[in-house]
Structures are given as structure tokens and as C-alpha cells.
Scaffold this active site. Structure first.
Site, mmCIF file in Angstrom:
data_model
loop_
_atom_site.group_PDB
_atom_site.id
_atom_site.type_symbol
_atom_site.label_atom_id
_atom_site.label_comp_id
_atom_site.label_asym_id
_atom_site.label_seq_id
_atom_site.Cartn_x
_atom_site.Cartn_y
_atom_site.Cartn_z
ATOM 1 C CG ASP A 249 -2.100 0.966 1.027
ATOM 2 O OD1 ASP A 249 -3.203 0.474 0.737
ATOM 3 O OD2 ASP A 249 -1.911 2.194 1.139
ATOM 4 C CG ASP A 273 8.397 -0.768 2.614
ATOM 5 O OD1 ASP A 273 7.223 -0.567 2.975
ATOM 6 O OD2 ASP A 273 9.342 -0.889 3.400
ATOM 7 C CG ASP A 287 -10.289 -2.739 -3.789
ATOM 8 O OD1 ASP A 287 -10.993 -1.981 -4.475
ATOM 9 O OD2 ASP A 287 -10.668 -3.206 -2.708
ATOM 10 C CB CYS A 340 -16.292 -0.106 -3.508
ATOM 11 S SG CYS A 340 -15.293 1.211 -2.788
#
Length: 386
Positions: A249, A273, A287, A340
Site C-alpha cells: 500500500d 514496500d 482495488d 467499489c
């Protein structure tokens, strides 16, 4: 707290949110400082605030003002409750309704008000949803379900239901998603239940579970969750096949709880990382950051904070992230794009933009779920490297 005091507290909190403060942070700060409020009081006030934010425009129309007081007036009227019964001015109650706080009938309201959508966004939603527009807006005005994913590494769905029931949590199986259980009663008990603490269940929306179940897994694959966040989909993927799991992330702090969650679920996940240090990967899931329009009933203030400029920035970011992630996919591997969102520009539009700039990819699967009483809105495409 009395019902009248709860309404007054909700009105004050709504004024803070309407002034620009995030709803979740506002409620958390209030709960920490309101020592007079018990757990049931905090839950009730939270429900009042979120219900009002979901229906912000329609309640303001009926309540006569886009203020905390106006939203509470509108909520009482639309529920069939005479506001004067709970707004008496006595004790901690709001003052009695005035003659000029009459509001208007929803039958006279324009579509944006009636459907609780910003005017600038309504044409985009209409284009994306067509005949489903009113039904989807109606769902987004309701509370979302509490849904659990059964971790198949720990047990099956009947077993999970039995263990949850021992802690007073009643569930029912989702008819379409074989790993999903919807909580009927006892949702507040889930986090401390034996089923949750032993990794038998995790909180995850049914649509997210359905999306993961569609992915083309085989044992031994190397899989990267490129925008992992808390790692819900990382864990869901790991429960379906023997995979070598990695998570990344851009803000590593979002993954802080993932090691503990993975241990509880019986999985090993490498936190990276620099994903290129371990790649290439057989499957990379993106996502992507998005408007969250498919989940607005859970974060209703996000609907009102979204602007055209912010949406444009998100679309640019989605294409950038897809391009970065594509470089990590092995030959004949899969790049999965998910959001989403229910807005075309964040779904098919983002994929089309990526495909126009990058050759050597073929679409293998496309799936879109609209918000329903049982699941959030979700979009997913599987691209295969040629």
C-alpha cells in the site's frame, strides 16, 4: 439519555459534519467526551447521524433547513412522528418547532432531493444506472448489512453459524455467495466473539467476497494485493487456494493490522514496500482508490464531499496505478482492476483508458454488482497479459 436528548445530540453533531468535519471522527470524539452516554446511547446517536446523512437532501427539504435541527425535523416527520412530542424544549430536548419550520412535501421535490444525490452527479448516475437509478438510490438511503466472510481454512459456514450462535450472534447464509453470512442480531458482539477471535470469520461485504471468488486462482500462484489497505481481500484470496501472498500500500500504515489478522486467519503475508523486489506476480489485484459510490450508505458524508475535480483526480490516479501494477504482472499473468464504485468513468472508463494506452492485454472477465439490501456496489475486471 432520553430519546429527545439523543435527537438533540445528533442535531449538534450533524451541524459539525455539515460544516465540513468528517462524520466518523466527529462521532468518535463525541463518544470519548460524552461520559453520560452509555453504549446504547452512543449507538442510537450514531444511527441518527448516519441515517440523516444518507438522506441529507430529502430530510432537509421536509425539515425546512439543511441544518442538524432541520434534518432531525425531517427525519421525525418522515417516520410519522410528531416532532413536538420529542422537541419540547424541556431538559436536553431541542426547542419546539416553529411555524416557519414547516418544510415541504417530497412529492414537490426535484429528483436530486428526492433521490438524495448532488445535482451535478445525478446525470452521471443516471447514465451509469439507467432504469436502476431509483432502486439504487433507494438502497443507498438505507443502512448497510453487517456481513461476515467464513474463513474456509478454519471451517465451513454451518460451523461458523453454530459458533457465532453460542455468543448470541444470529446469522443467515447469503443465497448467492457461499462464504457470506449476514448478521441478523448481535452485530455489536462480533468483534469479541470466539468465531472472530479465532479467525473463523472476518467482516467483509458480500459483493467483495463474490468478486474474490471469481478470480482465477490455482495452487502455488504468487499474488500481490497492490492497494491492500487493511488486507481484507488479501485474506479472502488466501483462504481459497495455497498462494504466496504479498501486500503493498502506498501508505504502509494502512496495513498495520494485517500481520495480526493474517496470523489469526492462518495465513502468511509478505508486506512489501517495493513490490518489484519480489515480482513478477501471477496475479496482481488493484482495488483502486475511488469515490466509493457503491458503499455510500456506509460512508454517506463521502457522497456530499465528492466534487467534479475530485472525481477527475481519482480517474487519473486509477489509470496511473493500473499502469504501475501492470509492470508487475508475469507473462500470461492476470491484472485485476476493482473498485467499489458504480460510476462509469471509474469502472469501464478506467479500463478503457488503460487499454488504450497499453497493448498486450485481453479482458478475461468483467463483473459488476449494484448496491442491494445484501451487498454493496462493486466492479471488477480481469485482464490477461498476452
Amino acid at each position: 439519555m432520553t430519546p429527545a436528548a439523543r435527537i438533540a445530540a445528533a442535531a449538534a453533531l450533524l451541524d459539525t459534519v455539515l460544516a465540513g468535519a468528517p462524520a466518523e471522527r466527529t462521532l468518535t470524539n463525541w463518544a470519548r467526551g460524552a461520559r453520560y452516554a452509555g453504549s446504547k446511547d452512543r449507538a442510537a446517536v450514531r444511527d441518527l447521524v448516519y441515517d440523516a446523512l444518507r438522506r441529507r437532501r430529502s430530510l432537509a427539504w421536509v425539515g425546512g433547513a439543511e441544518s442538524g435541527r432541520g434534518l432531525m425535523l425531517g427525519a421525525l416527520r418522515l417516520s410519522g412522528t410528531d416532532p413536538s412530542l420529542l422537541m419540547t424544549g424541556e431538559g436536553h430536548a431541542l426547542s419546539s418547532p416553529l411555524e416557519d419550520e414547516g418544510g415541504r412535501s417530497l412529492a414537490e421535490a426535484p429528483d436530486g432531493v428526492r433521490l438524495d444525490m448532488p445535482d451535478w452527479l445525478l446525470p452521471r448516475l443516471s447514465a451509469a444506472l439507467d432504469e436502476d437509478l431509483e432502486a439504487v438510490c433507494g438502497v443507498l438511503a438505507l443502512r448497510g448489512p453487517t456481513t461476515l466472510r467464513v474463513n474456509l481454512l478454519r471451517g465451513d459456514r454451518p460451523m461458523a453459524q453454530e459458533v457465532l450462535a453460542e455468543d448470541g450472534i444470529e446469522t443467515e447464509p447469503d443465497s448467492q455467495v457461499p462464504t457470506a453470512l449476514h448478521v441478523k442480531t448481535g452485530a455489536s458482539k462480533v468483534a469479541n466473539s470466539r468465531a472472530y477471535l479465532t479467525g473463523l470469520v472476518e467482516l467483509q461485504d458480500a459483493s467483495s467476497q463474490a468478486a474474490v471468488l471469481r478470480l482465477p486462482f490455482r495452487g502455488g500462484m504468487t499474488v500481490l494485493d497492490y492497494c491492500a489497505g487493511g488486507g481484507g481481500k488479501t485474506l479472502a484470496m488466501g483462504a481459497l487456494a495455497r498462494l504466496r501472498l504479498a501486500a503493498h500500500d502506498v501508505d504502509p500504515r494502512r496495513m498495520a493490522d494485517l500481520p495480526a489478522r493474517a496470523h489469526r486467519a492462518g495465513l502468511a503475508v509478505s508486506l512489501l514496500d517495493d513490490p518489484a523486489s519480489l515480482g513478477p506476480f501471477d496475479l496482481v489485484l488493484v482495488d483502486a482508490p475511488c469515490s466509493g459510490s457503491g458503499t455510500w450508505r456506509r460512508t454517506p458524508d463521502a457522497k456530499w464531499r465528492l466534487t467534479q475535480d475530485r472525481l477527475n483526480d481519482l480517474c487519473t490516479l486509477q489509470t496511473t496505478i493500473l499502469t504501475e501494477a501492470a509492470a508487475l504482472v508475469a507473462a500470461n499473468g492476470c491484472l485485476v482492476y476493482a473498485t467499489c464504485s458504480i460510476l462509469t468513468e471509474e469502472c469501464d472508463g478506467a479500463v478503457a483508458e488503460f487499454m488504450s494506452r497499453n497493448t498486450g492485454w485481453a479482458m478475461e472477465d468483467r463483473w459488476k454488482a449494484l448496491p442491494t439490501p445484501f451487498g454493496d456496489g462493486f466492479f471488477q475486471v480481469v485482464l490477461r497479459r498476452l
